[in-house]
Design a protein around this motif. Structure first.
Motif, PDB file in Angstrom:
ATOM      1  N   THR A 181      51.724  30.783  10.682  1.00 28.52           N
ATOM      2  CA  THR A 181      50.379  31.118  11.132  1.00 28.52           C
ATOM      3  C   THR A 181      49.775  29.952  11.900  1.00 28.52           C
ATOM      4  N   LEU A 182      48.988  30.318  12.898  1.00 28.85           N
ATOM      5  CA  LEU A 182      48.231  29.343  13.688  1.00 28.85           C
ATOM      6  C   LEU A 182      46.754  29.674  13.506  1.00 28.85           C
ATOM      7  N   THR A 183      45.985  28.726  13.023  1.00 29.03           N
ATOM      8  CA  THR A 183      44.550  28.916  12.874  1.00 29.03           C
ATOM      9  C   THR A 183      43.825  28.021  13.866  1.00 29.03           C
ATOM     10  N   VAL A 184      43.054  28.649  14.727  1.00 30.06           N
ATOM     11  CA  VAL A 184      42.220  27.894  15.664  1.00 30.06           C
ATOM     12  C   VAL A 184      40.872  27.707  14.987  1.00 30.06           C
ATOM     13  N   THR A 185      40.552  26.496  14.625  1.00 33.46           N
ATOM     14  CA  THR A 185      39.314  26.235  13.896  1.00 33.46           C
ATOM     15  C   THR A 185      38.194  25.875  14.863  1.00 33.46           C
ATOM     16  N   SER A 186      36.981  26.300  14.510  1.00 35.79           N
ATOM     17  CA  SER A 186      35.811  26.025  15.333  1.00 35.79           C
ATOM     18  C   SER A 186      36.121  26.271  16.814  1.00 35.79           C
ATOM     19  N   ALA A 187      36.489  27.493  17.094  1.00 29.27           N
ATOM     20  CA  ALA A 187      36.928  27.833  18.445  1.00 29.27           C
ATOM     21  C   ALA A 187      35.789  27.697  19.457  1.00 29.27           C
ATOM     22  N   HIS A 188      36.154  27.283  20.662  1.00 26.97           N
ATOM     23  CA  HIS A 188      35.206  27.161  21.765  1.00 26.97           C
ATOM     24  C   HIS A 188      35.764  27.916  22.968  1.00 26.97           C
ATOM     25  N   PRO A 189      34.922  28.228  23.942  1.00 22.38           N
ATOM     26  CA  PRO A 189      35.395  28.998  25.099  1.00 22.38           C
ATOM     27  C   PRO A 189      36.628  28.399  25.774  1.00 22.38           C
ATOM     28  N   GLU A 190      36.750  27.096  25.781  1.00 20.43           N
ATOM     29  CA  GLU A 190      37.918  26.483  26.421  1.00 20.43           C
ATOM     30  C   GLU A 190      39.221  26.724  25.654  1.00 20.43           C
ATOM     31  N   ASP A 191      39.114  27.245  24.427  1.00 16.89           N
ATOM     32  CA  ASP A 191      40.310  27.605  23.650  1.00 16.89           C
ATOM     33  C   ASP A 191      40.817  28.988  24.017  1.00 16.89           C
ATOM     34  N   SER A 192      40.043  29.702  24.824  1.00 13.91           N
ATOM     35  CA  SER A 192      40.483  31.029  25.250  1.00 13.91           C
ATOM     36  C   SER A 192      41.790  30.903  26.018  1.00 13.91           C
ATOM     37  N   SER A 193      42.790  31.642  25.586  1.00 14.61           N
ATOM     38  CA  SER A 193      44.117  31.512  26.183  1.00 14.61           C
ATOM     39  C   SER A 193      45.027  32.591  25.611  1.00 14.61           C
ATOM     40  N   PHE A 194      46.254  32.584  26.090  1.00  9.86           N
ATOM     41  CA  PHE A 194      47.311  33.458  25.574  1.00  9.86           C
ATOM     42  C   PHE A 194      48.183  32.582  24.681  1.00  9.86           C
ATOM     43  N   TYR A 195      48.249  32.903  23.395  1.00 12.31           N
ATOM     44  CA  TYR A 195      49.031  32.118  22.443  1.00 12.31           C
ATOM     45  C   TYR A 195      50.303  32.893  22.108  1.00 12.31           C
ATOM     46  N   ILE A 196      51.436  32.243  22.290  1.00  9.61           N
ATOM     47  CA  ILE A 196      52.736  32.889  22.063  1.00  9.61           C
ATOM     48  C   ILE A 196      53.544  32.068  21.065  1.00  9.61           C
ATOM     49  N   CYS A 197      54.156  32.744  20.119  1.00  6.93           N
ATOM     50  CA  CYS A 197      55.051  32.058  19.204  1.00  6.93           C
ATOM     51  C   CYS A 197      56.492  32.430  19.549  1.00  6.93           C
ATOM     52  N   SER A 198      57.400  31.615  19.107  1.00 10.27           N
ATOM     53  CA  SER A 198      58.816  31.967  19.190  1.00 10.27           C
ATOM     54  C   SER A 198      59.478  31.542  17.890  1.00 10.27           C
ATOM     55  N   ALA A 199      60.587  32.187  17.590  1.00  9.94           N
ATOM     56  CA  ALA A 199      61.315  31.890  16.362  1.00  9.94           C
ATOM     57  C   ALA A 199      62.783  31.742  16.688  1.00  9.94           C
ATOM     58  N   THR A 200      63.435  30.872  15.955  1.00  9.10           N
ATOM     59  CA  THR A 200      64.850  30.647  16.202  1.00  9.10           C
ATOM     60  C   THR A 200      65.569  30.330  14.908  1.00  9.10           C
ATOM     61  N   ARG A 201      66.850  30.460  14.958  1.00 10.26           N
ATOM     62  CA  ARG A 201      67.708  30.059  13.858  1.00 10.26           C
ATOM     63  C   ARG A 201      68.880  29.307  14.463  1.00 10.26           C
ATOM     64  N   THR A 202      69.572  28.574  13.653  1.00 13.35           N
ATOM     65  CA  THR A 202      70.613  27.675  14.136  1.00 13.35           C
ATOM     66  C   THR A 202      71.602  28.393  15.046  1.00 13.35           C
ATOM     67  N   GLY A 203      71.805  27.827  16.222  1.00 18.18           N
ATOM     68  CA  GLY A 203      72.787  28.371  17.152  1.00 18.18           C
ATOM     69  C   GLY A 203      72.319  29.542  17.980  1.00 18.18           C
ATOM     70  N   HIS A 204      71.051  29.891  17.875  1.00 21.22           N
ATOM     71  CA  HIS A 204      70.549  31.046  18.607  1.00 21.22           C
ATOM     72  C   HIS A 204      69.411  30.652  19.539  1.00 21.22           C
ATOM     73  N   GLU A 205      69.140  31.529  20.477  1.00 18.98           N
ATOM     74  CA  GLU A 205      68.056  31.310  21.417  1.00 18.98           C
ATOM     75  C   GLU A 205      66.720  31.434  20.715  1.00 18.98           C
ATOM     76  N   GLN A 206      65.651  31.093  21.447  1.00 18.65           N
ATOM     77  CA  GLN A 206      64.304  31.346  20.952  1.00 18.65           C
ATOM     78  C   GLN A 206      63.933  32.782  21.264  1.00 18.65           C
ATOM     79  N   TYR A 207      63.418  33.469  20.264  1.00 18.67           N
ATOM     80  CA  TYR A 207      62.941  34.835  20.445  1.00 18.67           C
ATOM     81  C   TYR A 207      61.415  34.791  20.429  1.00 18.67           C
ATOM     82  N   PHE A 208      60.808  35.337  21.481  1.00 20.27           N
ATOM     83  CA  PHE A 208      59.369  35.216  21.628  1.00 20.27           C
ATOM     84  C   PHE A 208      58.621  36.417  21.044  1.00 20.27           C
TER      85      PHE A 208
END
Lengths: 112, 114
Positions: free
Chosen positions: B78-105
């Protein structure tokens, strides 16, 4: 840290022609070089990747070349189609579970 | 296989409030998850690397007290943006991986702070 430069930033190609996007990287420890396609508002999708033990890899209309000595790698798309229009990102990293550094992106437009 | 989900897909919040974004690997155990931020027409900028059960490693310039990352299990970060401000407006993307594999978004979360 790693620094990845990507050119061009925009590219327009006539349908059926080829498109080439080039990237350079700075860290000689990088061994993994993926290419991603991202459509507007969507997640990046891996389209091809190459590791440092090979110089070229091909998958149908898409190919990637790698020159480790010069620290550059390129994406080649042949017989381009309208659905190839998207933003393409190159990336570089050590491989395994390590982080990737992304290039600045190339907006590819295929002209019908 | 290798599906990564994010929730919510879009969120609008008022300035000063906090927002939590979840990233889940649905069909594999992710040893490492990454959080990126992407501003319009720009590249993906890595914010932090998260390994299950340990503290996240933040990139230079990313405030760890503002962007709280928790990776409590091999399938959830989890990602928590605390005390958010207008400049925090954005597209947030996570990716996950396991050993020997690509990043899956994940599909991304569009945050708008008003």
């Amino acid at each position: 840290g790693e620094n990845v430069e990507q050119h061009p930033s925009t590219l327009s190609v006539q349908e059926g022609d080829s498109a080439v996007i080039k990237c350079t990287y700075s860290d000689s420890a990088s061994n993994y070089f993926p290419w991603y396609k991202q459509e507007l508002g969507k997640r990046p999708q891996l389209i091809i990747d190459i590791r440092s033990n090979v110089g070229e890899k091909k998958d149908q209309r898409i190919a990637v070349t790698l020159n480790k000595t010069a620290k550059h790698f390129s994406l080649h798309i042949t017989e381009t189609q309208p659905e190839d229009s998207a933003v393409y990102f190159c990336a570089a990293g050590p491989g395994g579970n390590e982080k990737l550094t992304f290039g600045t992106g190339t907006r590819l437009t295929i002209i019908p | 296989g290798a599906v990564v989900s994010q929730h919510p897909s879009r969120v609008i919040c008022k300035s000063g409030t906090s927002v939590k974004i979840e990233c889940r690997s649905l069909d594999f155990q992710a040893t490492t998850m990454f959080w990126y931020r992407q501003f319009p027409k720009q590249s993906l900028m890595l914010m932090a690397t998260s390994n299950e059960g340990s503290k996240a490693t933040y990139e230079q310039g990313v405030e760890k007290d503002k962007f709280l990352i928790n990776h409590a299990s091999l399938t959830l970060s989890t990602l928590t943006v605390t005390s958010a401000h207008p400049e925090d407006s954005s597209f947030y993307i996570c990716s996950a991986t396991r050993t020997g594999h690509e990043q899956y978004f994940g599909p991304g979360t569009r945050l708008t702070v008003t």
